[in-house]
Motif scaffolding. Structure first.
Motif, PDB file in Angstrom:
ATOM      1  N   VAL A 190       0.836  -1.205   0.097  1.00  0.00           N
ATOM      2  CA  VAL A 190       0.139   0.151  -0.075  1.00  0.00           C
ATOM      3  C   VAL A 190       0.808   1.205   0.120  1.00  0.00           C
ATOM      4  N   VAL A 191       0.604   2.225  -0.784  1.00  0.00           N
ATOM      5  CA  VAL A 191       1.498   3.552  -0.956  1.00  0.00           C
ATOM      6  C   VAL A 191       0.761   4.505  -0.175  1.00  0.00           C
ATOM      7  N   ILE A 192       1.281   5.172   0.767  1.00  0.00           N
ATOM      8  CA  ILE A 192       0.649   6.526   1.248  1.00  0.00           C
ATOM      9  C   ILE A 192       1.684   7.531   0.511  1.00  0.00           C
ATOM     10  N   SER A 193       0.940   8.442  -0.268  1.00  0.00           N
ATOM     11  CA  SER A 193       1.625   9.396  -1.128  1.00  0.00           C
ATOM     12  C   SER A 193       1.316  10.765  -0.515  1.00  0.00           C
ATOM     13  N   ASP A 194       2.219  11.283   0.118  1.00  0.00           N
ATOM     14  CA  ASP A 194       2.114  12.601   0.654  1.00  0.00           C
ATOM     15  C   ASP A 194       2.595  13.705  -0.445  1.00  0.00           C
ATOM     16  N   GLU A 195       1.438  14.398  -0.748  1.00  0.00           N
ATOM     17  CA  GLU A 195       1.674  15.238  -2.099  1.00  0.00           C
ATOM     18  C   GLU A 195       1.292  16.679  -1.677  1.00  0.00           C
ATOM     19  N   ILE A 196       1.561  16.898  -0.422  1.00  0.00           N
ATOM     20  CA  ILE A 196       1.188  18.124   0.030  1.00  0.00           C
ATOM     21  C   ILE A 196       1.724  19.468  -0.510  1.00  0.00           C
ATOM     22  N   HIS A 197       2.987  19.248  -1.278  1.00  0.00           N
ATOM     23  CA  HIS A 197       3.629  20.556  -2.072  1.00  0.00           C
ATOM     24  C   HIS A 197       3.053  20.216  -3.509  1.00  0.00           C
ATOM     25  N   CYS A 198       2.394  19.492  -3.953  1.00  0.00           N
ATOM     26  CA  CYS A 198       2.025  19.452  -5.478  1.00  0.00           C
ATOM     27  C   CYS A 198       1.820  20.617  -6.197  1.00  0.00           C
ATOM     28  N   PRO A 204      10.301  25.019 -14.466  1.00  0.00           N
ATOM     29  CA  PRO A 204       9.516  25.241 -15.844  1.00  0.00           C
ATOM     30  C   PRO A 204       9.457  23.841 -16.368  1.00  0.00           C
ATOM     31  N   GLY A 205       8.190  23.303 -16.815  1.00  0.00           N
ATOM     32  CA  GLY A 205       7.992  22.067 -17.420  1.00  0.00           C
ATOM     33  C   GLY A 205       7.935  21.043 -16.571  1.00  0.00           C
ATOM     34  N   ALA A 206       7.914  21.276 -15.097  1.00  0.00           N
ATOM     35  CA  ALA A 206       7.765  20.218 -14.224  1.00  0.00           C
ATOM     36  C   ALA A 206       6.311  20.009 -14.195  1.00  0.00           C
ATOM     37  N   GLN A 207       6.014  18.666 -14.030  1.00  0.00           N
ATOM     38  CA  GLN A 207       4.431  18.194 -13.843  1.00  0.00           C
ATOM     39  C   GLN A 207       4.165  17.472 -12.772  1.00  0.00           C
ATOM     40  N   HIS A 208       3.356  17.628 -12.027  1.00  0.00           N
ATOM     41  CA  HIS A 208       3.062  16.712 -10.744  1.00  0.00           C
ATOM     42  C   HIS A 208       1.975  15.801 -11.253  1.00  0.00           C
ATOM     43  N   ILE A 209       2.526  14.418 -10.988  1.00  0.00           N
ATOM     44  CA  ILE A 209       1.310  13.339 -11.082  1.00  0.00           C
ATOM     45  C   ILE A 209       0.939  12.708  -9.841  1.00  0.00           C
ATOM     46  N   PRO A 210      -0.247  12.740  -9.403  1.00  0.00           N
ATOM     47  CA  PRO A 210      -0.767  11.969  -8.648  1.00  0.00           C
ATOM     48  C   PRO A 210      -0.518  10.335  -8.471  1.00  0.00           C
ATOM     49  N   PHE A 211       0.004   9.986  -7.492  1.00  0.00           N
ATOM     50  CA  PHE A 211       0.559   8.478  -7.711  1.00  0.00           C
ATOM     51  C   PHE A 211      -0.597   7.593  -7.964  1.00  0.00           C
ATOM     52  N   SER A 215      -2.130   4.371 -12.713  1.00  0.00           N
ATOM     53  CA  SER A 215      -3.014   3.361 -13.284  1.00  0.00           C
ATOM     54  C   SER A 215      -3.957   2.709 -12.353  1.00  0.00           C
ATOM     55  N   PRO A 216      -4.984   2.085 -13.177  1.00  0.00           N
ATOM     56  CA  PRO A 216      -6.129   1.350 -12.039  1.00  0.00           C
ATOM     57  C   PRO A 216      -5.301   0.546 -11.090  1.00  0.00           C
ATOM     58  N   GLU A 217      -4.288   0.063 -11.491  1.00  0.00           N
ATOM     59  CA  GLU A 217      -3.650  -1.147 -10.281  1.00  0.00           C
ATOM     60  C   GLU A 217      -2.928  -0.146  -9.251  1.00  0.00           C
ATOM     61  N   ALA A 218      -2.356   0.695  -9.516  1.00  0.00           N
ATOM     62  CA  ALA A 218      -1.912   1.998  -8.713  1.00  0.00           C
ATOM     63  C   ALA A 218      -3.015   2.375  -7.768  1.00  0.00           C
ATOM     64  N   ALA A 219      -4.101   2.663  -8.394  1.00  0.00           N
ATOM     65  CA  ALA A 219      -5.058   3.482  -7.606  1.00  0.00           C
ATOM     66  C   ALA A 219      -5.748   2.370  -6.488  1.00  0.00           C
ATOM     67  N   ALA A 220      -5.639   1.315  -6.878  1.00  0.00           N
ATOM     68  CA  ALA A 220      -6.168   0.239  -6.096  1.00  0.00           C
ATOM     69  C   ALA A 220      -5.373   0.007  -4.638  1.00  0.00           C
ATOM     70  N   ARG A 221      -4.172   0.640  -4.427  1.00  0.00           N
ATOM     71  CA  ARG A 221      -3.365   0.454  -3.569  1.00  0.00           C
ATOM     72  C   ARG A 221      -2.812   1.757  -2.920  1.00  0.00           C
ATOM     73  N   THR A 222      -3.470   2.845  -3.215  1.00  0.00           N
ATOM     74  CA  THR A 222      -2.762   4.009  -2.863  1.00  0.00           C
ATOM     75  C   THR A 222      -3.839   5.065  -2.156  1.00  0.00           C
ATOM     76  N   ALA A 223      -3.350   5.712  -1.241  1.00  0.00           N
ATOM     77  CA  ALA A 223      -4.048   6.753  -0.471  1.00  0.00           C
ATOM     78  C   ALA A 223      -3.221   8.202  -0.850  1.00  0.00           C
ATOM     79  N   VAL A 224      -3.512   9.099  -1.695  1.00  0.00           N
ATOM     80  CA  VAL A 224      -3.143  10.235  -1.921  1.00  0.00           C
ATOM     81  C   VAL A 224      -3.483  11.452  -0.917  1.00  0.00           C
ATOM     82  N   LEU A 225      -2.370  11.920  -0.214  1.00  0.00           N
ATOM     83  CA  LEU A 225      -2.670  13.156   0.861  1.00  0.00           C
ATOM     84  C   LEU A 225      -2.478  14.253   0.284  1.00  0.00           C
ATOM     85  N   MET A 226      -3.229  15.204   0.357  1.00  0.00           N
ATOM     86  CA  MET A 226      -3.167  16.594  -0.276  1.00  0.00           C
ATOM     87  C   MET A 226      -3.659  17.640   0.751  1.00  0.00           C
TER      88      MET A 226
END
Length: 384
Positions: A190-198, A204-211, A215-226
Motif C-alpha cells: 500500500v502506498v501512502i503518497s504525501d503530495e502536500i507540496h504538489c 518550468p516544465g515540471a508536472q506533478h502526477i498523483p500516484f 494506473s487502475p492497479e496503482a489506484a487500488a493500493r494508494t492513498a493520496v494525501l493533499m
C-alpha cells in the motif's frame, strides 16, 4: 497586484516559526510555513464566516467537494469520485493512521531517507518496524534507490512516498512513478503518497502526477494525501484530505481513525474552499516570486566552495549540503550568526541543513548575507 515583498510582523502572534527565537536577532528560516499573507479572497471568506457568529460542528460543503474534484481533473486529468475523499486535519495524521490501518504488526513500513521527519517517526509511533529507502543523487535530482526498494518490499506492507520530495525538492516523473508502482504492485504494497507540496512547482516544465492516477492497479493500493495548507499558507487552520479510490482501503482507514481522529474545524474548511475558489492567480504570482527566491539562494550559496545544492524543482525548501564547510555544528554556527535553519539530522542526514525561502526577498537577502559572513569568518579563523 500581489505584494510578496511586504514584510508582515509575525512576532507576538504565537507563531511557532518566529517564537523559537523570540527576543533574539535570529532570522527564522526553518519550519515550513511562509511569511506571506493568504489570498484576499480567503481572508474575506473567513471574515464573513466569523461574522456569522455561530461555530458549531461542520462538514465539508458540497462546493468544496466539487472544487477538489474539478481541481484533480483540470490539473492532472484525474477523474475522482466524491466518495473517495476523506477530510482530515492534516497530512501527518493521515500517514500515522494509514500505517495503523494497512501495515500488519510484523511487517515493515518503508520510508525514504532523508525525508520530512514525521515519515521517520510514524512507524515507531504505530509499533511497526521500519525499513529505510536511501535517496540518492542522480543527475542532480534526489531519487529513491530502486534496487533497494525492490529488496525492502519483500518484508513490507506499506511504502511512504513524498512527492514532491521534502526536503530534496524532486518532482518525480511518470517513468519514475511507474517504476515505484511496478514494485508496489508486484509486492502488494500500500502506498501512502504525501503530495502536500504538489502545487508549488518551481521548475518550468515540471508536472506533478498523483500516484494513484498512474494506473487502475496503482489506484487500488494508494492513498493520496493533499492539502491547501502549504500552497496558500493556511497550515495553522488544519485542513487536508485523502483521496483513496479503493473501498476496502478507505474503510480500513476509517475504522483505524474511529474515535481518535478529529474532524476538520469549520474555519479550516471555509479557508480550503476559498483557496480553491479564489486563489489561483495569487498562487501563480507566488510561484514566480518563489522562483526568484530559489535562484537567489542557489546563486548566493551554491557558488561557495564546500556547499552543494541539487536541483530544486519544487517546494520553498532548500536542501543544502554543508559537509564541505568543516563546521562542527552548522545549526549552532548559523544561529550564532543570526539565521535559524532546520538541522539535516532531523530529516536523516546530518551533513545538510534545510532553509525555508518562503519569505520576503529583503529578509532572505539579509539572512543569506549573514550566512555568507559566518562561512567567511570561519575560514578566516581556520587560516589563522
Amino acid at each position: 497586484m500581489f505584494d510578496f515583498d511586504k514584510q508582515i510582523d509575525r512576532r507576538g502572534t504565537n507563531s511557532l516559526k518566529w517564537n523559537k527565537y523570540k527576543d533574539q536577532d535570529i532570522i527564522p528560516l526553518w519550519v515550513a510555513d511562509t511569511d506571506f499573507m493568504a489570498p484576499q479572497g480567503v481572508i474575506e471568506a473567513l471574515q464573513q464566516r466569523v461574522a456569522h457568529g455561530v461555530f458549531g460542528y461542520s462538514r465539508p460543503s458540497p462546493r468544496l467537494i466539487e472544487l477538489v474534484i474539478a481541481r484533480m481533473q483540470q490539473r492532472y486529468g484525474w477523474k475522482i469520485e466524491p466518495e473517495w475523499l476523506l477530510f482530515m486535519p492534516g497530512v501527518v495524521p493521515g500517514l500515522n493512521f494509514g500505517i495503523k490501518a494497512w501495515c500488519r504488526p510484523e511487517r515493515h513500513v518503508i520510508t525514504p531517507k532523508p525525508v520530512y521527519y514525521p515519515f521517520l517517526h510514524a512507524p515507531e509511533y504505530n509499533d511497526r518496524p521500519v525499513s529505510y529507502l536511501p535517496m540518492q543523487l542522480v543527475d542532480d535530482r534526489w531519487l529513491p534507490d530502486f534496487a533497494k526498494l525492490e529488496d525492502l518490499a519483500k518484508t513490507a506492507d506499506v511504502l511512504l512516498l513524498c512527492n514532491p520530495h521534502n526536503p530534496g525538492g524532486t518532482v518525480f516523473t511518470r517513468d519514475e512513478l511507474e517504476k515505484i508502482a511496478d514494485i508496489a504492485i508486484r509486492h502488494d504494497l500500500v502506498v501512502i503518497s504525501d503530495e502536500i507540496h504538489c502545487d508549488l512547482l518551481l521548475e518550468p516544465g515540471a508536472q506533478h502526477i498523483p500516484f494513484a492516477s498512474i494506473s487502475p492497479e496503482a489506484a487500488a493500493r494508494t492513498a493520496v494525501l493533499m492539502a491547501p495548507s502549504k500552497t496558500f499558507n493556511i497550515a495553522g487552520l488544519c485542513s487536508s484530505f485523502a483521496v483513496i479510490p479503493d473501498n476496502r482501503l478507505r474503510l480500513k482507514l476509517q475504522q483505524a481513525m474511529r474515535g481518535l481522529m478529529a474532524d476538520n474545524n469549520l474555519i479550516g474548511l471555509v479557508a480550503a474552499e476559498a483557496t480553491y475558489e479564489h486563489g489561483e492567480s495569487w498562487l501563480q504570482a507566488q510561484i514566480e516570486y518563489l522562483r526568484g527566491n530559489r535562484d537567489l539562494v542557489v546563486q548566493t550559496l551554491g557558488s561557495i566552495p564546500g556547499i552543494k545544492i541539487a536541483k530544486l524543482e519544487a517546494t520553498y525548501l532548500a536542501w543544502i549540503d554543508v559537509s564541505g564547510l568543516g563546521l562542527d555544528d552548522p545549526i549552532a554556527a548559523f544561529e550564532a550568526g543570526g539565521v535559524g535553519l532546520s538541522p539535516g539530522a532531523q530529516f536523516g542526514d546530518k551533513n545538510f541543513v534545510r532553509l525555508n525561502f518562503g519569505c520576503s526577498r529583503t529578509l532572505l537577502q539579509q539572512a543569506l548575507e549573514r550566512m555568507v559572513k559566518v562561512i567567511q569568518t570561519t575560514r578566516l579563523a581556520e587560516r589563522k
